[in-house]
Design a protein around this motif. Structure first.
Motif, short mmCIF file in Angstrom:
data_model
loop_
_atom_site.label_atom_id
_atom_site.label_comp_id
_atom_site.label_asym_id
_atom_site.label_seq_id
_atom_site.Cartn_x
_atom_site.Cartn_y
_atom_site.Cartn_z
N SER A 52 -1.51 3.89 -5.12
CA SER A 52 -0.43 4.80 -4.77
C SER A 52 0.23 4.35 -3.48
N CYS A 53 1.54 4.54 -3.41
CA CYS A 53 2.26 4.12 -2.21
C CYS A 53 3.54 4.91 -2.06
N THR A 54 4.16 4.74 -0.91
CA THR A 54 5.49 5.28 -0.66
C THR A 54 6.52 4.33 -1.25
N VAL A 55 7.75 4.76 -1.29
CA VAL A 55 8.82 3.89 -1.76
C VAL A 55 8.93 2.66 -0.85
N GLU A 56 8.81 2.86 0.47
CA GLU A 56 8.89 1.72 1.40
C GLU A 56 7.79 0.71 1.15
N LYS A 57 6.59 1.17 0.89
CA LYS A 57 5.48 0.24 0.62
C LYS A 57 5.68 -0.45 -0.73
N TYR A 58 6.24 0.25 -1.71
CA TYR A 58 6.54 -0.37 -2.99
C TYR A 58 7.53 -1.52 -2.79
N ILE A 59 8.60 -1.24 -2.05
CA ILE A 59 9.61 -2.28 -1.79
C ILE A 59 8.97 -3.47 -1.08
N ALA A 60 8.20 -3.20 -0.05
CA ALA A 60 7.56 -4.30 0.70
C ALA A 60 6.61 -5.11 -0.18
N GLY A 61 5.88 -4.43 -1.07
CA GLY A 61 4.90 -5.11 -1.90
C GLY A 61 5.47 -5.79 -3.13
N LYS A 62 6.58 -5.29 -3.66
CA LYS A 62 7.13 -5.81 -4.92
C LYS A 62 8.40 -6.63 -4.75
N ARG A 63 9.00 -6.60 -3.57
CA ARG A 63 10.28 -7.29 -3.33
C ARG A 63 10.23 -8.75 -3.77
N ALA A 64 9.24 -9.49 -3.30
CA ALA A 64 9.17 -10.93 -3.62
C ALA A 64 9.00 -11.16 -5.12
N PHE A 65 8.10 -10.42 -5.75
CA PHE A 65 7.87 -10.59 -7.19
C PHE A 65 9.14 -10.31 -7.98
#
Length: 147
Positions: A52-65
């Motif tokens: 589970s994460c916030t939208v900001e953490k999702y962006i940080a974690g998935k941006r590169a992929f």
């Protein structure tokens, strides 16, 4: 949009569109943030637990992929229910991406969007919970293809 179900349907469409795009294309992260409440949670259920994460953490974690591999996700079937200023969209999805070696990956599953209307009348995502389809947990037949 005065029809709440239609507005929520559009919100779901926009949520899929904002994370989708070809390899090398940066996503519109400001548009993604605007679809979600600031305190929104995004939660993936996995065979070994949940993430589970916030939208900001999702962006940080998935941006590169998402940017490097390209990724596209679309709704197969949406079921929308509304009660006052809260709504729910049960949305089966189909997604695909391209790996660095050129092979493609694919995924399907169900997204559960909990949404609420703000003081301006705009619907935004309060939380998103999803489960990826597996052989042990296939999509229900009525959620596989649009009606």
């Amino acid at each position: 949009m005065s029809d709440p179900a239609a507005a929520i349907e559009q919100l779901v469409t926009d949520a899929y569109a904002v994370i989708s795009g070809p390899a090398g294309a940066e996503r519109d992260w400001a548009a993604m943030r605007a679809l979600y409440w600031p305190e929104a949670r995004m939660t993936a259920l996995r065979p070994i637990g949940s993430e589970s994460c916030t939208v900001e953490k999702y962006i940080a974690g998935k941006r590169a992929f998402l940017t490097e591999n390209g990724f596209g996700e679309t709704a197969l079937v949406n079921r929308v229910e509304v009660y006052g200023d809260i709504g729910h969209a049960w949305s089966s999805y189909d997604g695909a991406w391209t790996e660095a070696d050129g092979t493609t990956g694919a995924t399907r599953g169900i997204n559960s969007f909990q949404v609420r209307r703000d003081q301006t009348g705009r619907w935004r995502i309060h939380s998103l919970l999803w489960l990826v389809e597996t052989p042990a947990c296939p999509l229900p037949a009525d959620m596989e293809t649009p009606r």
